[in-house]
Write a protein that holds these residues in place. Sequence first.
Motif: not given
Length: 122
Positions: A75-92
């Motif tokens: 699985t190490k070469n499978i591309p990943v797109i992360a998703t979240s509410a933008f404010d959660d993303w910035k904080k995280a």
Amino acid sequence: MSKRVLIVDDDSKSRKIFEAILISMDFETVLANDGDEAFEILAEDPYFDLIITDVMMPYMTGFEFSKKLKEYTETKNIPVIATSAFDDWKKAREEHDLIADGFVAKPIDKEILRKEITRILG
């Protein structure tokens, strides 16, 4: 043959939105409620072209999930797109490392998602 996408999100509404958008783009989709279920799916069939994962999930966050993905040869070469509410993303992002190839903010914009997938998959 359609490209396959694994959608990992604890919110059923978000999973269905991603699924509808991706099917309209001729992708085959597989849905997982959380990281544990996603790894069960990947253990049986690791052949995905892309994984879309929510960042803020209970039990195993998107950060933990993305790091664990990169530990396995299958699985190490499978591309990943992360998703979240933008404010959660910035904080995280300030608090954790995230191994992802792209990001799409919620609520999901079909055109932004399409552009991010095209950028990553070519």
